[in-house]
Design a protein around this motif. Structure first.
Motif, PDB file in Angstrom:
ATOM      1  N   ASP A 391       0.785  -1.090  -0.032  1.00 36.14           N
ATOM      2  CA  ASP A 391       0.080   0.054   0.001  1.00 36.14           C
ATOM      3  C   ASP A 391       0.912   1.251  -0.057  1.00 36.14           C
ATOM      4  OD1 ASP A 391      -2.266  -1.594  -0.189  1.00 36.14           O
ATOM      5  OD2 ASP A 391      -2.469  -1.277   2.134  1.00 36.14           O
ATOM      6  N   ASP A 392       1.936   1.328   1.001  1.00 39.00           N
ATOM      7  CA  ASP A 392       2.347   2.567   1.064  1.00 39.00           C
ATOM      8  C   ASP A 392       4.049   2.305   0.777  1.00 39.00           C
ATOM      9  OD1 ASP A 392       0.104   4.049   1.969  1.00 39.00           O
ATOM     10  OD2 ASP A 392       0.251   3.071   4.159  1.00 39.00           O
ATOM     11  N   GLY A 393       4.515   1.362   0.891  1.00 32.33           N
ATOM     12  CA  GLY A 393       5.954   1.050   0.936  1.00 32.33           C
ATOM     13  C   GLY A 393       6.417   0.869  -0.768  1.00 32.33           C
ATOM     14  N   ASP A 394       7.576   0.334  -0.882  1.00 31.82           N
ATOM     15  CA  ASP A 394       8.320   0.506  -2.199  1.00 31.82           C
ATOM     16  C   ASP A 394       8.128  -0.745  -2.920  1.00 31.82           C
ATOM     17  OD1 ASP A 394       9.895   0.932  -4.501  1.00 31.82           O
ATOM     18  OD2 ASP A 394      11.448   1.364  -3.409  1.00 31.82           O
ATOM     19  N   ILE A 395       7.383  -0.802  -3.949  1.00 28.03           N
ATOM     20  CA  ILE A 395       7.323  -2.280  -4.748  1.00 28.03           C
ATOM     21  C   ILE A 395       8.566  -2.622  -5.376  1.00 28.03           C
ATOM     22  CG2 ILE A 395       6.549  -1.274  -6.744  1.00 28.03           C
ATOM     23  CD1 ILE A 395       5.320  -4.535  -5.126  1.00 28.03           C
ATOM     24  N   THR A 396       9.385  -1.578  -5.611  1.00 31.57           N
ATOM     25  CA  THR A 396      10.572  -2.339  -5.989  1.00 31.57           C
ATOM     26  C   THR A 396      11.734  -2.774  -4.873  1.00 31.57           C
ATOM     27  OG1 THR A 396      11.889  -0.177  -5.662  1.00 31.57           O
ATOM     28  CG2 THR A 396      10.615  -0.417  -7.995  1.00 31.57           C
TER      29      THR A 396
END
Length: 406
Positions: A391-396
């Protein structure tokens, strides 16, 4: 939560539990094999007069049922699970339904096996194939496994997709015209196929698809074996033209329109409106998956290939499978959507997501759980496929963690 390690019950044992249950809750993973398996069990329960509920969930957790039994289908979770590893879940469900004294539909079981990545008669589906052949319900012929004929055969829906539309939407193959009905029409034009093709016509169509699936610059070595599922199909008297086409529809519905998928799996003789709704969802899903892949930025890493796409959460797993089967020289393929906008409609909080598919049982679901945990997201899946949502983090960062986990 990791996969359970308890032994899967035998068909007779599970049938005994279900026969004595006052109520059964079936929860299937969002794939065509598990959906077919749930349909087989639900029909058997209906035949024996046992109340049940059936639904699809990407990450099924068998909830306790007061005075009843919960069965997870497609994942090894809970004491009454029917996992989809080792052999298709639909194959196991076919055996359980027989043990319950029902006469399960062998065409549904075979469609589930194909959706699981197998072929009719293999991986334990021999009993279903024997039953279908004895009843004259299937016949192998040349051609391509599509859910509709595209011609004017008896039983074809008036507004069914044309042959070109079906070829463009099919996710059993990836070709230069996948996702593009007009390009498919152009590819078919030189063949001059009649409305009612004969064996030679079917062979010419199969040759076209077989060559195109392996001929592209980005086609992988795996493409030659992957496209076999689409060739020499079993024609059937079921709701769709071929067993493979039926499988493709079930797989799309499990993600794109699970309510329609459950209704189709439970219907022994689906009416025209249900079949039309199923075909509409299948066509929409297949075209979207191919178009997302065509526009993808694809990169190769050690152990996996990553396709950065703009796709809905429902489409991501199909894109990952197409990459794995037709584009990836690595054993794992990841479809990554870095756009918060499109995924916001499907994932709470407008998160970002990645879906992955493996060429073998590498514990991908657990790897996705591990990766998601490191970035504060959600992860789920099976040994063969998984999903990560952030949701709020870094998908990479989640992708890096997933690569490390696998």
């Amino acid at each position: 939560m990791t996969e359970a390690t308890s032994a899967t019950p035998t068909p007779d044992a599970l049938a005994g539990v279900l026969a004595d249950a006052p109520f059964v809750r079936l929860v299937a993973t969002d794939d065509g094999d598990a959906l077919a398996a749930a349909g087989l069990l639900a029909r058997a329960l209906r035949a024996t007069g046992t109340p049940f509920q059936a639904r699809v969930d990407p990450d099924p957790v068998p909830a306790d049922v007061d005075d009843g039994v919960a069965v997870a289908v497609g994942v090894d979770r809970g004491p009454h699970a029917i996992p989809g590893t080792g052999r298709p879940a639909s194959t196991a469900a076919f055996a359980v339904a027989r043990a319950l004294g029902a006469e399960p539909d062998p065409v549904v079981a075979l469609a589930g096996a194909v959706a699981a990545g197998s072929i009719p008669g293999a991986d334990g589906s021999g009993d279903a194939l024997d039953a279908a052949e004895r009843a004259d319900r299937v016949e192998r012929r040349p051609g391509v496994a599509l859910p509709v004929s595209g011609g004017n055969e008896a039983g074809e829906l008036p507004d069914a997709p044309s042959r070109a539309e079906a070829l463009a939407a099919s996710t059993l193959a990836s070709t230069r015209y996948s996702g593009d009905p007009e390009a498919a029409r152009d590819a078919l034009a030189p063949l001059g196929l009649p409305a009612d093709p004969d064996s030679d016509d079917h062979r010419r169509l199969a040759s076209l698809v077989a060559v195109d699936a392996v001929d592209g610059d980005d086609a992988s070595e795996r493409a030659a074996s992957a496209v076999e599922r689409a060739l020499r199909p079993y024609a059937t008297d079921g709701p769709f033209e071929t067993v493979g086409g039926y499988a493709d529809v079930l797989d799309a519905l499990a993600r794109e329109a699970p309510g329609t998928g459950v209704a189709l799996a439970l219907a022994s003789d689906p009416d025209a409106s249900l079949r039309t709704a199923a075909l509409d969802a299948w066509r929409r899903h297949g075209l979207a998956a191919h178009r997302a892949l065509d526009a993808a930025m694809v990169g190769r890493y050690d152990g996996c290939v990553v396709a950065r796409v703009d796709a809905s959460e429902a489409v991501l797993p199909t894109v990952a499978r197409l990459v794995r089967d037709f584009r990836s020289p690595e054993p794992v393929a990841v479809a990554l959507d870095e756009s918060a906008g499109r995924l916001a409609a499907a994932a709470a909080g407008g998160g970002r997501a990645a879906a992955a598919a493996a060429a073998g049982p590498v514990g991908l679901g657990d790897a996705c759980r591990t990766a998601a945990g490191e970035v504060g997201g959600d992860g789920w899946g099976t040994p063969m496929r998984g999903h990560v949502s952030v949701d709020d983090g870094d998908i990479t960062a989640a992708l890096a963690a997933l690569r490390e986990a696998i």
